[in-house]
Write a protein that holds these residues in place. Structure first.
Motif, PDB file in Angstrom:
ATOM      1  N   GLY A  48       0.833  -1.203   0.000  1.00 47.80           N
ATOM      2  CA  GLY A  48       0.000   0.000   0.000  1.00 47.80           C
ATOM      3  C   GLY A  48       0.865   1.250   0.000  1.00 47.80           C
ATOM      4  O   GLY A  48       0.677   2.167  -0.824  1.00 47.80           O
ATOM      5  N   LEU A  60      -6.476   4.796  -5.990  1.00 51.82           N
ATOM      6  CA  LEU A  60      -6.338   3.785  -4.934  1.00 51.82           C
ATOM      7  C   LEU A  60      -7.690   3.189  -4.565  1.00 51.82           C
ATOM      8  O   LEU A  60      -7.849   1.971  -4.512  1.00 51.82           O
ATOM      9  CB  LEU A  60      -5.709   4.418  -3.690  1.00 51.82           C
ATOM     10  CG  LEU A  60      -4.181   4.497  -3.670  1.00 51.82           C
ATOM     11  CD1 LEU A  60      -3.738   5.260  -2.435  1.00 51.82           C
ATOM     12  CD2 LEU A  60      -3.550   3.119  -3.694  1.00 51.82           C
ATOM     13  N   ASP A  97      -5.718   1.276   1.203  1.00 50.09           N
ATOM     14  CA  ASP A  97      -6.074   2.621   0.726  1.00 50.09           C
ATOM     15  C   ASP A  97      -5.505   3.701   1.637  1.00 50.09           C
ATOM     16  O   ASP A  97      -4.895   4.663   1.176  1.00 50.09           O
ATOM     17  CB  ASP A  97      -7.609   2.774   0.668  1.00 50.09           C
ATOM     18  CG  ASP A  97      -8.224   1.917  -0.432  1.00 50.09           C
ATOM     19  OD1 ASP A  97      -7.456   1.393  -1.262  1.00 50.09           O
ATOM     20  OD2 ASP A  97      -9.467   1.741  -0.442  1.00 50.09           O
ATOM     21  N   THR A 121       2.774   1.678  -3.301  1.00 49.07           N
ATOM     22  CA  THR A 121       1.871   1.990  -4.414  1.00 49.07           C
ATOM     23  C   THR A 121       1.457   3.460  -4.347  1.00 49.07           C
ATOM     24  O   THR A 121       1.492   4.181  -5.356  1.00 49.07           O
ATOM     25  CB  THR A 121       0.615   1.093  -4.355  1.00 49.07           C
ATOM     26  OG1 THR A 121       1.041  -0.250  -4.281  1.00 49.07           O
ATOM     27  CG2 THR A 121      -0.257   1.270  -5.572  1.00 49.07           C
ATOM     28  N   GLY A 122       1.084   3.924  -3.159  1.00 49.74           N
ATOM     29  CA  GLY A 122       0.708   5.332  -2.981  1.00 49.74           C
ATOM     30  C   GLY A 122       1.864   6.245  -3.346  1.00 49.74           C
ATOM     31  O   GLY A 122       1.689   7.269  -4.018  1.00 49.74           O
ATOM     32  N   GLY A 145      -1.797   3.820   1.447  1.00 53.81           N
ATOM     33  CA  GLY A 145      -1.445   4.336   0.122  1.00 53.81           C
ATOM     34  C   GLY A 145      -1.589   5.849   0.061  1.00 53.81           C
ATOM     35  O   GLY A 145      -0.717   6.547  -0.448  1.00 53.81           O
TER      36      GLY A 145
END
Lengths: 262, 268
Positions: free
Chosen positions: A62, A94, A162, A65-66, A165
């Motif tokens: 997470g 996301l 989420d 990716t963020g 992220g």
């Protein structure tokens, strides 16, 4: 030519048989969930295995990716002078797409493969036959807790993904590139609506069901595998197949759910 | 078939089963009577295990009927099959203990899943069964930590936990040495005398297994050749049984042929 036709027919029959078996399997597992007695212990153990033990990998995936979303987003948005939209770009991608999909793919790799191998070995060593002969329904005893845990865990893990992220994006966007903190969160706040969150939840629920369904059914029907499901090699091959099939199915269903809900 | 007035508990009628092109069972008929011990023998690959799986409801026949307590396993639904299986105890060839559970949990499983017993009751019953099988002190061990003979005994304890009416043994002594095999036989004898169950044993252990059998059935050529008492079985004139007895019970029964072989060699 005749051989070719035979082969196509054979493949079709095999595919239909597999699909039918998996359909009945899912039906029996869902019945198993609904039928009393309800036992909390096994479900909590599975929640721990599928959910709690996946948290670490979800935190990592997470966050990065963020971060990469903010990195890519910042350079793309700077070209048109709209760095202020970074928050909404990160938040929307996301919550609607990457959160549910990547969480599901991580859980496939971590728990899906393990479930398929576990059930497959139980099938090979006659443990499932033993359960049936003891008049204990394997769908209820073995599968139901896994299904409940999968369906509950995925949305929760997706939430965590989420949130982490979004903070990953914050660290890179605001911390590294100096995007305005208020703009980052305000942009997100104004562009993310309930339908976006709803889509994320629907996706993660569906993926939770799909992951457990495919992994458990592949292991359960190991002995029907056409490539030979016996022995250690059979288990490893079937586990690989299950992971590939789950991953592809997740991506296909991701598209379908998006198309339906948009 | 021998005359016997005891009630038929399992009846196999014209059972046929093929796997792809290979016909494994080709019209099997067999009756197993209440309280008796039926031993099914036959060379490897003749379909003994397939036959057993039909009786357990794990395989469905292509043709024919499998009647257990008068109910046809090939046509009944899942719920009824479950009811029939509540009267079953099974000792699988490889024991099939749940390898991620301890011995205690393995033996306790039928009680936990099928009865509403309290944990205290379960403990006392499991301990009693483990003691009967001479397995005290192994409660916390995992199946992988046990010897072959111990695994079989745990399997037997689990199979007998709910006092089943029929107990199936798939090659109960395969892979065990002579003394461990004898131990399993003694436990079988003891528990059957106590619980009065009907036993179906698939075995290779000829002639020792004959001592425990009420009836012996030979599976060969996809059929049950004959079902006889152990004494009659050994004296049977059925060519398939004769050949089996000759092969498994040594040269006593084949002295004539040995001599014939001698002459043939001489003639050459």
């Amino acid at each position: 030519m005749l051989k070719f036709m035979e082969r196509v027919g054979d493949d079709c029959l095999y595919f239909l048989e597999q699909a039918g078996r998996m359909g009945i399997f899912l039906f029996n597992c869902l019945l198993g969930i609904l039928r009393p007695p309800y036992k909390l212990g096994p479900t909590i153990r599975q929640l721990h295995f599928i959910g709690a033990r996946s948290i670490f990998v979800i935190l990592f995936t997470g966050a990065f990716t963020g971060m990469v979303l903010a990195l890519q987003g910042y350079y793309a948005l700077r070209k048109v002078g709209s760095e202020g939209f970074l928050g909404s770009a990160v938040g929307l991608s996301l919550i609607r797409e990457l959160g549910p999909v990547l969480t599901a793919l991580m859980v496939v790799g971590r728990a899906g493969s393990a479930i398929c191998a576990e059930i497959g070995i139980m099938r090979n060593s006659e443990q499932i036959d033993a359960l049936e002969c003891m008049a204990i329904d394997p769908h209820k005893y073995l599968m139901a807790p896994k299904f409940i845990a999968g369906i509950l865990s995925l949305p929760l893990l997706t939430f965590i993904f989420d949130v982490i992220g979004i903070f990953g994006g914050y660290v890179v966007g605001v911390g590294l590139f100096g995007v305005n903190e208020g703009a980052y969160f305000q942009g997100m706040y104004s562009s993310v609506d309930w339908p976006d969150i709803h889509m994320g939840i629907v996706k993660s629920l569906a993926f939770g069901l799909l992951i457990i369904w495919i992994a458990a059914a592949k292991g359960y029907f190991l002995h029907f595998e056409r490539s030979g499901g016996f022995g250690a090699e059979g288990v490893s091959r079937t586990t690989t197949n299950a992971v590939v099939l789950s991953s592809v199915t997740i991506l296909v269903w991701n598209y379908l759910i998006t198309a339906i809900l948009l | 078939m021998v005359e016997d007035n005891r009630k038929a508990i399992i009846e196999l009628i014209d059972l046929e089963k093929s796997f792809k092109q290979q016909k494994v069972l080709d019209g099997v008929n067999l009756t197993i009577r209440e309280g008796t011990t039926m031993v099914i023998v036959g060379a490897s690959g003749q379909g003994k295990s397939v036959l057993l799986k039909h009786m357990l409801g794990l395989l469905k026949p292509d043709r024919g009927r499998v009647l257990v307590f008068g109910r046809d396993l090939s046509t009944i639904g899942g719920k009824e099959l479950k009811e029939v299986r509540q009267e079953y105890g099974v000792l699988f060839q490889n024991v099939a203990l749940f390898d991620s559970m301890t011995v205690y949990d393995n033996v306790a499983l039928p009680l936990r899943e099928r009865t509403k017993s309290s944990e205290a009751e379960i403990r006392s019953r499991v301990e009693e069964k483990l003691a009967l099988m001479d397995l005290q002190g192994t409660e916390d061990k995992f199946p992988a930590q046990l010897s072959g003979g111990m695994k079989k005994r745990v399997g037997l304890a689990r199979a007998l936990m709910l006092n089943p009416k029929i107990v199936f043994f798939d090659e109960p002594t395969t892979g065990l040495d002579v003394s461990r095999s004898n131990e399993i036989y003694r436990l079988f004898y003891k528990t059957q005398a106590q619980l009065k169950y009907t036993a179906v044993i698939v075995s290779h252990d000829v002639p020792k297994i004959f001592k425990l059998a009420d009836y012996v059935a030979l599976v060969a050529g996809g059929k049950v050749q004959e079902c006889l008492t152990p004494e009659d079985f050994q004296l049977s004139q059925n060519p398939a049984i004769k050949a089996f007895v000759k092969e498994t019970m040594g040269p006593i029964y084949s002295s004539e042929e040995e001599e014939m072989g001698f002459y043939e060699t001489d003639q050459r």
